[in-house]
Design a protein around this motif. Structure first.
Motif, PDB file in Angstrom:
ATOM      1  N   THR A 128      -2.948  23.598  54.542  1.00 37.76           N
ATOM      2  CA  THR A 128      -4.337  23.223  54.804  1.00 37.76           C
ATOM      3  C   THR A 128      -4.438  22.249  55.972  1.00 37.76           C
ATOM      4  O   THR A 128      -3.442  21.926  56.630  1.00 37.76           O
ATOM      5  N   ASP A 129      -5.639  21.810  56.202  1.00 37.81           N
ATOM      6  CA  ASP A 129      -6.003  20.830  57.203  1.00 37.81           C
ATOM      7  C   ASP A 129      -5.272  19.510  56.945  1.00 37.81           C
ATOM      8  O   ASP A 129      -5.328  18.973  55.847  1.00 37.81           O
ATOM      9  N   GLN A 130      -4.637  18.969  57.987  1.00 37.79           N
ATOM     10  CA  GLN A 130      -3.933  17.692  57.801  1.00 37.79           C
ATOM     11  C   GLN A 130      -4.899  16.530  57.586  1.00 37.79           C
ATOM     12  O   GLN A 130      -4.483  15.452  57.198  1.00 37.79           O
ATOM     13  N   PHE A 131      -6.187  16.742  57.874  1.00 43.05           N
ATOM     14  CA  PHE A 131      -7.173  15.677  57.679  1.00 43.05           C
ATOM     15  C   PHE A 131      -8.020  15.904  56.419  1.00 43.05           C
ATOM     16  O   PHE A 131      -9.100  15.327  56.268  1.00 43.05           O
ATOM     17  N   ALA A 132      -7.527  16.750  55.521  1.00 41.17           N
ATOM     18  CA  ALA A 132      -8.266  17.015  54.282  1.00 41.17           C
ATOM     19  C   ALA A 132      -8.561  15.712  53.560  1.00 41.17           C
ATOM     20  O   ALA A 132      -7.694  14.850  53.429  1.00 41.17           O
ATOM     21  N   GLY A 133      -9.789  15.567  53.119  1.00 43.11           N
ATOM     22  CA  GLY A 133     -10.166  14.370  52.371  1.00 43.11           C
ATOM     23  C   GLY A 133     -10.672  13.229  53.232  1.00 43.11           C
ATOM     24  O   GLY A 133     -11.312  12.319  52.727  1.00 43.11           O
ATOM     25  N   VAL A 134     -10.364  13.242  54.532  1.00 43.33           N
ATOM     26  CA  VAL A 134     -10.805  12.121  55.377  1.00 43.33           C
ATOM     27  C   VAL A 134     -11.608  12.553  56.607  1.00 43.33           C
ATOM     28  O   VAL A 134     -12.223  11.721  57.277  1.00 43.33           O
ATOM     29  N   ALA A 135     -11.614  13.849  56.920  1.00 44.08           N
ATOM     30  CA  ALA A 135     -12.283  14.300  58.143  1.00 44.08           C
ATOM     31  C   ALA A 135     -13.798  14.186  58.019  1.00 44.08           C
ATOM     32  O   ALA A 135     -14.369  14.558  56.990  1.00 44.08           O
ATOM     33  N   PRO A 136     -14.462  13.661  59.054  1.00 45.04           N
ATOM     34  CA  PRO A 136     -15.926  13.524  58.982  1.00 45.04           C
ATOM     35  C   PRO A 136     -16.638  14.877  58.864  1.00 45.04           C
ATOM     36  O   PRO A 136     -17.742  14.935  58.324  1.00 45.04           O
ATOM     37  N   ASP A 137     -16.029  15.942  59.349  1.00 44.76           N
ATOM     38  CA  ASP A 137     -16.719  17.242  59.294  1.00 44.76           C
ATOM     39  C   ASP A 137     -16.378  18.019  58.018  1.00 44.76           C
ATOM     40  O   ASP A 137     -16.690  19.199  57.908  1.00 44.76           O
ATOM     41  N   GLU A 138     -15.736  17.351  57.064  1.00 46.62           N
ATOM     42  CA  GLU A 138     -15.338  18.069  55.856  1.00 46.62           C
ATOM     43  C   GLU A 138     -16.524  18.273  54.917  1.00 46.62           C
ATOM     44  O   GLU A 138     -17.302  17.360  54.670  1.00 46.62           O
ATOM     45  N   ILE A 139     -16.619  19.496  54.392  1.00 44.52           N
ATOM     46  CA  ILE A 139     -17.670  19.814  53.425  1.00 44.52           C
ATOM     47  C   ILE A 139     -17.093  19.695  52.017  1.00 44.52           C
ATOM     48  O   ILE A 139     -17.694  19.125  51.127  1.00 44.52           O
ATOM     49  N   ILE A 140     -15.907  20.261  51.860  1.00 45.20           N
ATOM     50  CA  ILE A 140     -15.249  20.235  50.548  1.00 45.20           C
ATOM     51  C   ILE A 140     -13.773  19.937  50.775  1.00 45.20           C
ATOM     52  O   ILE A 140     -13.132  20.539  51.638  1.00 45.20           O
ATOM     53  N   ASP A 141     -13.250  18.995  49.997  1.00 45.06           N
ATOM     54  CA  ASP A 141     -11.814  18.716  50.057  1.00 45.06           C
ATOM     55  C   ASP A 141     -11.082  19.864  49.355  1.00 45.06           C
ATOM     56  O   ASP A 141     -11.243  20.054  48.148  1.00 45.06           O
ATOM     57  N   PRO A 142     -10.296  20.649  50.084  1.00 43.62           N
ATOM     58  CA  PRO A 142      -9.708  21.856  49.484  1.00 43.62           C
ATOM     59  C   PRO A 142      -8.420  21.603  48.707  1.00 43.62           C
ATOM     60  O   PRO A 142      -7.825  22.530  48.171  1.00 43.62           O
ATOM     61  N   ARG A 143      -7.996  20.343  48.595  1.00 40.30           N
ATOM     62  CA  ARG A 143      -6.661  20.108  48.049  1.00 40.30           C
ATOM     63  C   ARG A 143      -6.550  20.363  46.545  1.00 40.30           C
ATOM     64  O   ARG A 143      -5.490  20.766  46.065  1.00 40.30           O
ATOM     65  N   ALA A 144      -7.629  20.140  45.795  1.00 40.06           N
ATOM     66  CA  ALA A 144      -7.536  20.397  44.351  1.00 40.06           C
ATOM     67  C   ALA A 144      -7.293  21.886  44.109  1.00 40.06           C
ATOM     68  O   ALA A 144      -6.405  22.271  43.334  1.00 40.06           O
ATOM     69  N   ILE A 145      -8.065  22.724  44.790  1.00 41.96           N
ATOM     70  CA  ILE A 145      -7.844  24.167  44.638  1.00 41.96           C
ATOM     71  C   ILE A 145      -6.476  24.557  45.207  1.00 41.96           C
ATOM     72  O   ILE A 145      -5.784  25.425  44.657  1.00 41.96           O
ATOM     73  N   ALA A 146      -6.049  23.882  46.274  1.00 41.49           N
ATOM     74  CA  ALA A 146      -4.721  24.174  46.829  1.00 41.49           C
ATOM     75  C   ALA A 146      -3.638  23.894  45.791  1.00 41.49           C
ATOM     76  O   ALA A 146      -2.690  24.666  45.645  1.00 41.49           O
ATOM     77  N   GLU A 147      -3.773  22.789  45.057  1.00 43.79           N
ATOM     78  CA  GLU A 147      -2.790  22.458  44.025  1.00 43.79           C
ATOM     79  C   GLU A 147      -2.861  23.463  42.865  1.00 43.79           C
ATOM     80  O   GLU A 147      -1.832  23.898  42.344  1.00 43.79           O
ATOM     81  N   ILE A 148      -4.076  23.865  42.498  1.00 42.91           N
ATOM     82  CA  ILE A 148      -4.210  24.878  41.440  1.00 42.91           C
ATOM     83  C   ILE A 148      -3.568  26.194  41.893  1.00 42.91           C
ATOM     84  O   ILE A 148      -2.869  26.859  41.126  1.00 42.91           O
ATOM     85  N   LEU A 149      -3.752  26.525  43.172  1.00 41.09           N
ATOM     86  CA  LEU A 149      -3.113  27.728  43.725  1.00 41.09           C
ATOM     87  C   LEU A 149      -1.585  27.575  43.736  1.00 41.09           C
ATOM     88  O   LEU A 149      -0.851  28.532  43.500  1.00 41.09           O
ATOM     89  N   ARG A 150      -1.117  26.366  44.060  1.00 40.66           N
ATOM     90  CA  ARG A 150       0.337  26.148  44.076  1.00 40.66           C
ATOM     91  C   ARG A 150       0.925  26.430  42.694  1.00 40.66           C
ATOM     92  O   ARG A 150       1.915  27.139  42.557  1.00 40.66           O
ATOM     93  N   GLN A 151       0.274  25.897  41.676  1.00 39.59           N
ATOM     94  CA  GLN A 151       0.805  26.086  40.324  1.00 39.59           C
ATOM     95  C   GLN A 151       0.726  27.554  39.903  1.00 39.59           C
ATOM     96  O   GLN A 151       1.677  28.103  39.360  1.00 39.59           O
ATOM     97  N   TRP A 152      -0.393  28.164  40.195  1.00 42.59           N
ATOM     98  CA  TRP A 152      -0.578  29.579  39.827  1.00 42.59           C
ATOM     99  C   TRP A 152       0.453  30.475  40.522  1.00 42.59           C
ATOM    100  O   TRP A 152       0.988  31.417  39.942  1.00 42.59           O
ATOM    101  N   SER A 153       0.757  30.160  41.792  1.00 43.75           N
ATOM    102  CA  SER A 153       1.662  31.032  42.543  1.00 43.75           C
ATOM    103  C   SER A 153       3.132  30.749  42.233  1.00 43.75           C
ATOM    104  O   SER A 153       3.992  31.574  42.548  1.00 43.75           O
ATOM    105  N   THR A 154       3.415  29.600  41.609  1.00 49.09           N
ATOM    106  CA  THR A 154       4.808  29.252  41.315  1.00 49.09           C
ATOM    107  C   THR A 154       5.358  30.164  40.222  1.00 49.09           C
ATOM    108  O   THR A 154       4.899  30.131  39.087  1.00 49.09           O
TER     109      THR A 154
END
Lengths: 549, 201
Positions: A128-154
């Protein structure tokens, strides 16, 4: 950031035991080379030119200072005191010993890390975006879904042996920084009309031998269905993707062969059965994971800091570094900082163990003990107070982490290439370093402005050359190494693939070729126009004519 | 100790079934460069009429016949099918369509086996999943061919309960691999709920 519970830790521990057993069966002759290959690959272990290469997963590029210190210790104890940050936000070790890899994995497991699915024909590290969670142009922090995807894909049982590797990227900002269009699946988050988190799903993008930008397969997907929808896509691919030809095995080839409409029809037919099946995410799971990614305990600060402004006024070197390396932040009084792993003349993306410890210390002192890896192969401190930036710079500079070239021509994305990788057709690091040395004049570099130069040592495109404003691809012609140049590639929302300018060049010609491309740009650019925009405005021809004149 | 490569329901077991192979085809397969045909993207060919006709079907005992051979000899095999003597096998590049068109209830077969030619071929997992979840197959689902201990956990999770381990590989060691991971993350055939629905996290 996400913290393991017993369930996560047990899975990683069991993986260490499993891989230890697989490695010992291989070393005892109970597994053949062919049988061991897919097993070691699914654990990030390649057999390379000089030694094995081990790729360690950095899920969506997020690291704690504790993890980075452990990585530094591992490179000292098991390797040669340095590591290579890759374009998939992972860390690669170039010199581990095969028989010691289970011990490395065991060390990693102590800091909630692993090498699971960092290679092989399976779902790879989610980026994902290296500025996730802190970028001024961010609409949604995608990291929670990224972590859910990580677990699901493991160890997803159905998708553990796909036709080919499978890469997923997630992005939740206005400006795409995760290249969602160049991934097998790209997930773009937004709020729909009902103000509910929704996802635009891209499919069938990828670089490699046949670069293709993805197509939108679904404009609106409610977030709870993201796992089952991905399952539908990957199931169609698993059944019908080609397995007879490694170069035609990616999902992009299937999607192109069927046509996106037919592909979509088949995916929707699968999803009809899978929708609302047990892997549908519920509110409480999203909440559980999202709480690890809430805002840092920021102080209430002004966005003006006199000492910082003074330092910029009085120190030209600091000012030019700030211009390139300091990025705006959601929170007043804070900035994100990119530490350059691209000092001129050294392998792009490499960090020594001493540098890793320095960055860990900086993270602890000034950025809540966390850092990120970017796909441009730099390190990011995401939450630094304005008043601390000068101190960060001084320390970073003392450790060669403050080259003021972020986003400029010498911030080269580069794969390990023929120096290390057995897939490569040509070396890439010496090309990067020779270009960096030719453009070592910082004033000139800043005058040229934003320019992304990407180098891959072979068709597999680990260096993302197709989306570089200038792309360089190493090719093999009759046993010698040549370099093909493309211009006009771009990452982001308006992504494009570069156009080849003509016949390839010898290694020693490359700095001169880049210089000629820059000359054409300087001559024709409008005020404030970037290299990529000049290429888009003029087309390839003026550049081509000058280079081959 | 039992001399068998078969694991059934998590223990080593003797094989009461006789495998009926297809005779090897010698028809030259011509690949058309650059041409891609819908649904035949995998580059493998299905059994030819000649192969099907030349397959020898043993007259007695419990046999696992190729799907294509069964379909061609369906009427002749019905009596034995009622006697629980007929099982089917499919290769991983076959689709389930022909089977589903032919049989209203696939549970008439006491066993369906899927042949995996190469370890790296993960289609077997999707096929297992479909047979168990969408088509509700309740009887024995067997994997055979290039079956090594390191797929077993995934095969188990994809609905298989029978594994014929490749000759020469240690079946006792393979048995242990069924327990590689104690609490998998995602829902699959064996444990349908994902971990966050099974446990308080």
């Amino acid at each position: 950031m996400y913290q393991y519970d017993n369930i996560d830790q047990t899975i990683v521990n069991e993986r260490v035991a499993q891989f230890r057993d697989q490695t010992s069966r291989y070393l005892n002759g109970k597994l053949t080379d062919d049988e061991f290959r897919p097993l070691r690959l699914q654990n990030g272990l390649y057999i390379q030119r000089h030694a094995p290469m081990l790729r360690i997963a950095v899920p969506y590029g997020l690291l704690s200072s504790k993890q980075l210190r452990k990585l530094a210790d591992i490179t000292d104890r098991f390797d040669r005191g340095y590591g290579h940050f890759s374009t998939r936000q992972n860390l690669q070790l170039n010199w581990p010993k095969l028989e010691e890899t289970p011990d490395i994995l065991e060390e990693l497991s102590k800091v909630e890390m692993h090498a699971i699915q960092t290679s092989g024909n399976c779902i790879r590290n989610i980026t994902t975006d290296q500025f996730a969670g802190v970028a001024p142009d961010e609409i949604i922090d995608p990291r929670a879904i990224a972590e859910i995807l990580r677990q699901w894909s493991t160890f997803h049982p159905e998708f553990s042996l796909l036709p080919r590797k499978f890469k997923i990227a997630v992005s939740g900002s206005l400006q795409d920084r995760a290249i969602v269009q160049a991934h097998d699946i790209g997930l773009e988050f937004y709020y729909d009309k009902a103000q509910k988190m929704a996802i635009r799903v891209w499919v069938g993008g990828g670089l490699g031998r046949t670069p293709i930008l993805g197509s939108i397969i679904r404009e609106h997907l409610e977030w709870e269905h993201v796992l089952t929808y991905c399952e539908a896509i990957i199931r169609v691919y698993n059944l019908h993707g080609r397995r007879d030809n490694i170069y035609k095995a990616r999902i992009k080839i299937l999607a192109k062969a069927l046509g996106i409409e037919e592909f979509k029809k088949q995916v929707e037919a699968e999803w009809h059965y899978l929708k609302n099946s047990p892997n549908t995410i519920n509110e409480s799971e999203l909440k559980r994971v999202a709480k690890f990614f809430t805002a840092m305990p920021y102080e209430n600060l002004s966005d003006q800091e006199p000492t910082y402004d003074e330092a910029i006024q009085n120190n030209k070197a600091f000012a030019s570094w700030v211009k390139r390396s300091v990025h705006l932040h959601k929170q007043k009084g804070y900035r994100a900082i990119t530490l350059s792993l691209k000092p001129h003349g050294l392998a792009p993306g490499d960090a020594t163990s001493a540098q890793m410890r320095t960055v860990a210390e900086l993270a602890d002192l000034y950025s809540f003990g966390e850092l990120r890896v970017s796909h441009e192969q730099n390190l990011i401190l995401a939450d630094v107070k304005l008043q601390d930036i000068f101190k960060v710079w001084e320390k970073a500079k003392a450790h060669q982490l403050a080259t003021p070239n972020i986003g400029l021509l010498t911030d080269i994305i580069c794969c390990p290439g023929g120096d290390f990788c057995s897939l490569a057709n040509a070396k890439s690091i010496p090309i990067a370093t020779s270009i960096q040395e030719a453009f070592d004049n910082l004033d000139y570099l800043h005058d040229i402005g934003e320019l992304e130069l990407n180098i891959s040592g072979c068709m597999n495109a680990c260096g993302h050359h197709h989306v570089g404003h200038i792309g360089v691809l190493g090719v093999d012609k009759d046993g010698s190494e040549w370099y093909q140049v493309t211009i006009g590639g771009k990452q982001g929302n308006d992504a494009s693939l570069g156009t080849v300018i003509g016949p390839s060049f010898a290694a020693e010609e490359m700095p001169g070729v880049v210089r000629k491309l820059i000359d054409v740009y300087i001559k024709h650019r409008n005020p404030e126009e970037r290299f990529i925009d000049t290429v888009r405005r003029l087309g390839v021809n003026p550049f081509k004519e000058h280079v081959y004149a | 100790m039992l001399n068998s490569q078969l694991i059934l329901n998590q223990s080593i077991s003797s094989d009461e079934w006789t495998f009926v192979p297809l005779p090897s085809g010698n028809e030259e397969v011509k690949k058309q460069a650059g041409k891609v045909v819908l649904f035949k993207l995998t580059g493998e060919s299905l059994p030819t009429e000649l192969q099907i006709d030349e397959t020898t079907i043993p007259q007695i005992g419990k046999i696992i016949v190729p799907l294509s051979v069964y379909l061609k000899n369906r009427d002749a095999l019905q009596a034995r099918l009622k006697n629980n003597e007929i099982a089917l096998w499919l290769a991983t590049h076959e689709t389930l369509d022909a089977l589903l068109v032919s049989e209203k209830d696939i549970n008439v077969f006491p066993l369906i086996a899927l042949f995996v030619e190469r370890f790296q071929d993960g289609r077997i997992f999707t096929l297992g999943n479909l047979l168990r979840t969408r088509y509700q197959f309740k009887n024995t689902l067997r994997a055979f061919g290039d079956v090594l201990q390191d797929q077993l956990f995934y095969l188990k999770r994809s609905g298989f309960d029978s594994y014929l381990i490749k000759a020469g590989k240690d079946v006792r060691e393979a048995l242990k691999a069924l327990q590689s991971f104690s609490d998998p993350y995602q829902g699959a055939v064996d444990i349908p709920e994902p971990v966050w629905k099974r446990k308080v996290r």
